[in-house]
Design a protein around this motif. Structure first.
Motif, PDB file in Angstrom:
ATOM      1  N   ARG A 114       0.820  -1.217   0.000  1.00 55.63           N
ATOM      2  CA  ARG A 114       0.000   0.000   0.000  1.00 55.63           C
ATOM      3  C   ARG A 114       0.846   1.257   0.000  1.00 55.63           C
ATOM      4  NH1 ARG A 114      -4.686  -1.535   4.347  1.00 55.63           N
ATOM      5  NH2 ARG A 114      -5.661  -3.173   3.122  1.00 55.63           N
ATOM      6  N   ASN A 115       2.091   1.120  -0.236  1.00 60.63           N
ATOM      7  CA  ASN A 115       2.949   2.285  -0.351  1.00 60.63           C
ATOM      8  C   ASN A 115       2.895   3.099   0.945  1.00 60.63           C
ATOM      9  OD1 ASN A 115       4.628   4.191  -1.465  1.00 60.63           O
ATOM     10  ND2 ASN A 115       3.133   5.056  -2.878  1.00 60.63           N
ATOM     11  N   HIS A 116       2.732   2.391   2.049  1.00 57.04           N
ATOM     12  CA  HIS A 116       2.752   2.996   3.386  1.00 57.04           C
ATOM     13  C   HIS A 116       1.628   3.990   3.637  1.00 57.04           C
ATOM     14  CE1 HIS A 116       6.639   1.110   3.948  1.00 57.04           C
ATOM     15  NE2 HIS A 116       6.911   1.524   2.727  1.00 57.04           N
ATOM     16  N   HIS A 155      -0.115  11.326   3.048  1.00 52.81           N
ATOM     17  CA  HIS A 155      -1.257  12.042   2.511  1.00 52.81           C
ATOM     18  C   HIS A 155      -1.415  11.720   1.037  1.00 52.81           C
ATOM     19  CE1 HIS A 155      -0.586  14.321   6.190  1.00 52.81           C
ATOM     20  NE2 HIS A 155       0.670  14.425   5.803  1.00 52.81           N
ATOM     21  N   GLY A 156      -1.040  10.505   0.663  1.00 53.29           N
ATOM     22  CA  GLY A 156      -1.084  10.127  -0.750  1.00 53.29           C
ATOM     23  C   GLY A 156      -2.510  10.074  -1.273  1.00 53.29           C
ATOM     24  N   ARG A 157      -2.637  10.189  -2.584  1.00 55.89           N
ATOM     25  CA  ARG A 157      -3.942  10.001  -3.202  1.00 55.89           C
ATOM     26  C   ARG A 157      -4.246   8.504  -3.158  1.00 55.89           C
ATOM     27  NH1 ARG A 157      -2.860  11.746  -8.956  1.00 55.89           N
ATOM     28  NH2 ARG A 157      -0.972  10.569  -8.468  1.00 55.89           N
ATOM     29  N   GLN A 160      -5.051   6.486  -5.371  1.00 55.66           N
ATOM     30  CA  GLN A 160      -4.460   5.691  -6.452  1.00 55.66           C
ATOM     31  C   GLN A 160      -2.961   5.473  -6.283  1.00 55.66           C
ATOM     32  OE1 GLN A 160      -6.243   8.469  -6.694  1.00 55.66           O
ATOM     33  NE2 GLN A 160      -5.966   9.496  -8.655  1.00 55.66           N
ATOM     34  N   ASP A 161      -2.348   6.192  -5.341  1.00 52.59           N
ATOM     35  CA  ASP A 161      -0.935   5.938  -5.071  1.00 52.59           C
ATOM     36  C   ASP A 161      -0.744   4.776  -4.105  1.00 52.59           C
ATOM     37  OD1 ASP A 161       0.048   7.937  -6.692  1.00 52.59           O
ATOM     38  OD2 ASP A 161      -0.222   9.458  -5.132  1.00 52.59           O
ATOM     39  N   SER A 162      -1.821   4.376  -3.457  1.00 54.09           N
ATOM     40  CA  SER A 162      -1.647   3.343  -2.441  1.00 54.09           C
ATOM     41  C   SER A 162      -2.352   2.043  -2.793  1.00 54.09           C
ATOM     42  CB  SER A 162      -2.152   3.848  -1.097  1.00 54.09           C
ATOM     43  OG  SER A 162      -3.546   3.974  -1.141  1.00 54.09           O
ATOM     44  N   THR A 189       0.627   0.238 -12.324  1.00 52.10           N
ATOM     45  CA  THR A 189      -0.150  -0.472 -11.300  1.00 52.10           C
ATOM     46  C   THR A 189       0.771  -1.320 -10.432  1.00 52.10           C
ATOM     47  OG1 THR A 189      -1.918  -0.688 -12.926  1.00 52.10           O
ATOM     48  CG2 THR A 189      -2.123  -2.004 -10.922  1.00 52.10           C
ATOM     49  N   ARG A 190       0.569  -1.227  -9.135  1.00 51.55           N
ATOM     50  CA  ARG A 190       1.352  -2.118  -8.279  1.00 51.55           C
ATOM     51  C   ARG A 190       0.637  -3.464  -8.217  1.00 51.55           C
ATOM     52  NH1 ARG A 190       1.789   2.182  -5.431  1.00 51.55           N
ATOM     53  NH2 ARG A 190       0.531   1.441  -3.705  1.00 51.55           N
ATOM     54  N   ILE A 191       1.375  -4.495  -8.556  1.00 52.86           N
ATOM     55  CA  ILE A 191       0.775  -5.832  -8.653  1.00 52.86           C
ATOM     56  C   ILE A 191       1.512  -6.808  -7.744  1.00 52.86           C
ATOM     57  CG2 ILE A 191       0.171  -7.726 -10.208  1.00 52.86           C
ATOM     58  CD1 ILE A 191       0.189  -5.781 -12.513  1.00 52.86           C
ATOM     59  N   PRO A 232       6.299  -2.980 -14.494  1.00 56.15           N
ATOM     60  CA  PRO A 232       7.540  -2.915 -13.710  1.00 56.15           C
ATOM     61  C   PRO A 232       7.307  -2.967 -12.191  1.00 56.15           C
ATOM     62  CG  PRO A 232       7.224  -0.900 -15.015  1.00 56.15           C
ATOM     63  CD  PRO A 232       6.110  -1.815 -15.365  1.00 56.15           C
ATOM     64  N   ASN A 233       6.105  -2.543 -11.731  1.00 55.89           N
ATOM     65  CA  ASN A 233       5.854  -2.578 -10.283  1.00 55.89           C
ATOM     66  C   ASN A 233       5.197  -3.882  -9.864  1.00 55.89           C
ATOM     67  OD1 ASN A 233       6.874   0.005  -9.896  1.00 55.89           O
ATOM     68  ND2 ASN A 233       4.896   0.940 -10.377  1.00 55.89           N
ATOM     69  N   LEU A 234       5.669  -4.968 -10.426  1.00 58.01           N
ATOM     70  CA  LEU A 234       5.094  -6.271 -10.113  1.00 58.01           C
ATOM     71  C   LEU A 234       6.033  -7.006  -9.155  1.00 58.01           C
ATOM     72  CD1 LEU A 234       3.496  -8.647 -12.653  1.00 58.01           C
ATOM     73  CD2 LEU A 234       5.437  -9.467 -11.346  1.00 58.01           C
TER      74      LEU A 234
HETATM   75  C1  LIG Z   1       3.853   6.146  -3.386  1.00 58.83           C
HETATM   76  O1  LIG Z   1       3.207   7.309  -2.906  1.00 58.83           O
HETATM   77  C2  LIG Z   1       3.835   8.530  -3.267  1.00 58.83           C
HETATM   78  C3  LIG Z   1       3.036   9.679  -2.650  1.00 58.83           C
HETATM   79  O2  LIG Z   1       2.758   9.430  -1.334  1.00 58.83           O
HETATM   80  C4  LIG Z   1       3.899   8.669  -4.776  1.00 58.83           C
HETATM   81  O3  LIG Z   1       4.615   9.839  -5.115  1.00 58.83           O
HETATM   82  C5  LIG Z   1       4.596   7.452  -5.366  1.00 58.83           C
HETATM   83  O4  LIG Z   1       4.564   7.524  -6.780  1.00 58.83           O
HETATM   84  C6  LIG Z   1       3.920   6.183  -4.912  1.00 58.83           C
HETATM   85  N1  LIG Z   1       4.648   5.034  -5.404  1.00 58.83           N
HETATM   86  C7  LIG Z   1       4.110   4.136  -6.201  1.00 58.83           C
HETATM   87  C8  LIG Z   1       4.998   3.036  -6.628  1.00 58.83           C
HETATM   88  O5  LIG Z   1       2.957   4.198  -6.576  1.00 58.83           O
END
Ligand SMILES: *[C@@H]1O[C@H](CO)[C@@H](O)[C@H](O)[C@H]1NC(C)=O
Ligand SMILES: *[C@@H]1O[C@H](CO)[C@@H](O)[C@H](O)[C@H]1NC(C)=O
Ligand SMILES: *[C@@H]1O[C@H](CO)[C@@H](O)[C@H](O)[C@H]1NC(C)=O
Ligand SMILES: *[C@@H]1O[C@H](CO)[C@@H](O)[C@H](O)[C@H]1NC(C)=O
Length: 553
Positions: free
Chosen positions: A289-291, A315-317, A319-321, A404-406, A428-430
């Motif tokens: 979940r990208n923390h 405070h990520g969006r 879709q970043d997590s 997409t993170r997979i 690549p994010n697999l």
């Molecule tokens: C993780 O989250 C940050 C923002 O919080 C974003 O900039 C970054 O691209 C994200 N990483 C991935 C792999 O989605």
């Protein structure tokens, strides 16, 4: 069971079965064997040995085929079209249904199988022992079915035992995977559970007194009346019955409301992973979940006290997590058993033939003596397991973006690295658990396939979207049931229709990408969406029913 009675029963079943089989044989022989062998194979996806991290090293498509071994690249052309489409498609909007269940939620289903039954059972009729076979999914189903049968017979359940199998080679017992005390306490008001048989019963020779009941003694999905008629008398006479196997011996319909609910309660509430699994599971989810993420009711159930660590930190969006979990089921067992061809030439054919000869001799025999469908026929009929490259092609066609993170679960992929090349090139994010965890974090789980499968279970269940490549897999079914139970319609599961996909893939050498995309999307749109559990279907997979969930709205 008493020997004479058992023989009679067996003879009766045998007669019935041979009649049925006889009728169906001519047309359905292969399909039957196929089904039967697959049921033996159900859990092979967990037969994964820890692979060195970085299994999916990033290589370019150009390297395809340069390796010494060149497994199953059937769709080089489509892969490069997909790579183009993904590179260009970053600005496009992803279809909404990839990340939420296709809507029309006029009714909202919420978990409610945790409610207790009105009267407690004292378990006075005797003790039920269970030796569950198979991998973690089969064990789970055996446990919860045994809970229901113990209640039905007013018996006391002894904490189930897991049979060691050379296939999964994991000696883990119940208490290595699930919290024993939590299980006993959670179900205390419904049934009595003890950790061991009382001393005076331990020395009994269960076989001699007829208390051993194996899967051949019980027809698949037997009704409760069967247990009352055939098992209860043994229990009362001997004070103990030992079920061996017991994966799918209890019917889903018809069955009393309370027993059905109790099974759900067992599966969705009473089985909590041990701390070690929760902790590492939470670590994996946090990394996926990208923390940054929201916590959900599901997290608490899956990782207990570690759920709070999954609460929002950044405070990520959204879709970043968010992440997608894919359960890839493509091990050598699966590949060999399917009798399909995956593009690896003579070498692959020989390898799979040798594997069949040593692991599925019955199949080799069948192949030698019967005219079976050809590999090409099987492929065109959608009988072949989806390969990893077909799986990513489907993801790309459905519209999952390149970034997409997979998370890929079940990773002992037949063909190893070369088979996985396409995956990492397109996405690549697999990652897998082996690439997400350090070797010291991985160490306590090495060679423990059931515990590794439990980690996969957590990451798949908690994923924002989940895709399976084999809709017959018990693991995928349990995961999707979990997501339905806890997800409030927000945790979608993407399920392929292999027959439809096969017809799209059969045009792989000429089809244009845009048409491929449209056809794949159409194949998924046409999948029947089950709003409520269909009759006789598994409550573990389809918990949307009055016994397990409450509806509002
Ligand atoms: C993780 O989250 C940050 C923002 O919080 C974003 O900039 C970054 O691209 C994200 N990483 C991935 C792999 O989605
Ligand atoms: C179990 O106990 C309940 C309540 O005491 C009783 O109604 C039921 O008949 C019993 N069933 C069996 C199989 O002993
Ligand atoms: C099947 O036939 C092959 C040769 O075609 C032979 O090597 C193999 O031993 C046979 N196996 C069985 C089980 O009959
Ligand atoms: C796991 O199994 C492999 C071979 O199957 C063995 O070499 C290795 O030592 C085992 N690792 C552990 C931690 O038991």
């Amino acid at each position: 069971m008493n020997g004479c009675y058992r023989q009679q029963q067996r003879r009766r079943w045998w007669r019935r079965r041979s009649l049925l089989v006889g009728v169906a044989l001519a047309a359905l022989f292969f399909l039957l064997v196929n089904w039967w062998m697959l049921s033996l194979l159900e859990e092979f996806s967990f037969h994964q040995k820890a692979t060195a991290s970085g299994l999916f090293s990033i290589r370019s498509l150009n390297q395809l085929g340069k390796g010494r071994r060149h497994h199953g690249v059937l769709h080089t052309r489509l892969l490069s079209l997909a790579a183009h489409a993904l590179a260009e498609g970053d600005g496009k909007i992803e279809p909404q249904e990839l990340w939420r269940e296709r809507s029309s939620p006029t009714t909202l289903w919420t978990p409610c199988s945790y409610k207790h039954l009105r009267e407690t059972s004292e378990g006075e009729n005797g003790y039920i022992l269970v030796s569950a076979n198979g991998g973690i999914s089969q064990q789970r189903i055996a446990i919860c079915n045994a809970v229901a049968v113990a209640r039905l017979l007013n018996a006391t359940l002894v904490i189930p035992n897991f049979l060691f199998s050379s296939v999964w080679s994991d000696p883990s017992q119940f208490s290595d995977i699930y919290q024993e005390d939590f299980f006993v306490d959670y179900l205390r008001t419904d049934i009595r559970i003890v950790k061991e048989l009382p001393l005076e019963l331990r020395s009994l020779d269960l076989v001699a007194i007829g208390s051993l009941v194996t899967d051949t003694d019980i027809v698949k999905e037997s009704k409760p009346s069967f247990f009352l008629k055939n098992v209860l008398p043994i229990l009362i006479k001997n004070r103990v019955v030992h079920f061996v196997g017991f994966g799918n011996r209890l019917a889903f319909d018809p069955i009393p409301f309370n027993l059905q609910r109790l099974r759900c309660k067992c599966n969705f509430h009473a089985l909590r992973f041990v701390r070690k699994i929760q902790e590492t599971g939470a670590l994996l989810v946090r990394r996926m979940r990208n923390h940054t993420s929201l916590s959900r009711p599901l997290d608490e159930n899956l990782v207990g006290p570690f759920a709070s660590e999954l609460a929002p930190k950044g405070h990520g969006r959204p879709q970043d997590s968010r992440y997608l979990a894919v359960h890839l089921r493509f091990e050598i067992d699966m590949a060999a058993y399917s009798m399909c061809y995956f593009g690896g030439g003579k070498e692959e054919e020989q390898e799979l033939e040798a594997y069949r000869l040593s692991h599925f001799p019955a199949l080799t025999h069948l192949k030698n003596t019967t005219r079976l469908p050809s590999a090409a026929q099987l492929r065109s009929e959608g009988q072949c397991p989806l390969t990893p490259e077909e799986a990513v092609l489907v993801l790309a066609a459905l519209g999952f973006k390149r970034r997409t993170r997979i998370y890929v679960a079940g990773a002992n992929i037949y063909g190893g690295r070369s088979m996985m090349v396409g995956l990492n090139t397109l996405y690549p994010n697999l990652v897998t658990k082996e690439s997400l965890l350090s070797s010291s974090e991985m160490e306590p789980f090495l060679n423990l396939s059931s515990q590794l499968a439990a980690l996969d279970f957590i990451v798949c269940a908690a994923a924002d979207s989940f895709a399976m490549t084999d809709s017959g897999s018990q693991f995928s079914s349990l995961v999707s049931g979990y997501r339905m139970y806890y997800g409030s319609g927000m945790l979608p599961t993407i399920r392929p229709n292999k027959r439809r996909l096969a017809s799209v893939f059969s045009r792989h050498s000429t089809i244009e990408w845009s048409l491929f995309e449209r056809s794949i999307r159409k194949a998924f749109m046409q999948m029947k969406r089950t709003v409520e559990r269909p009759i006789a279907r598994s409550i573990y997979r389809h918990p949307r029913c009055a016994e397990c969930m409450c509806r509002s709205g």
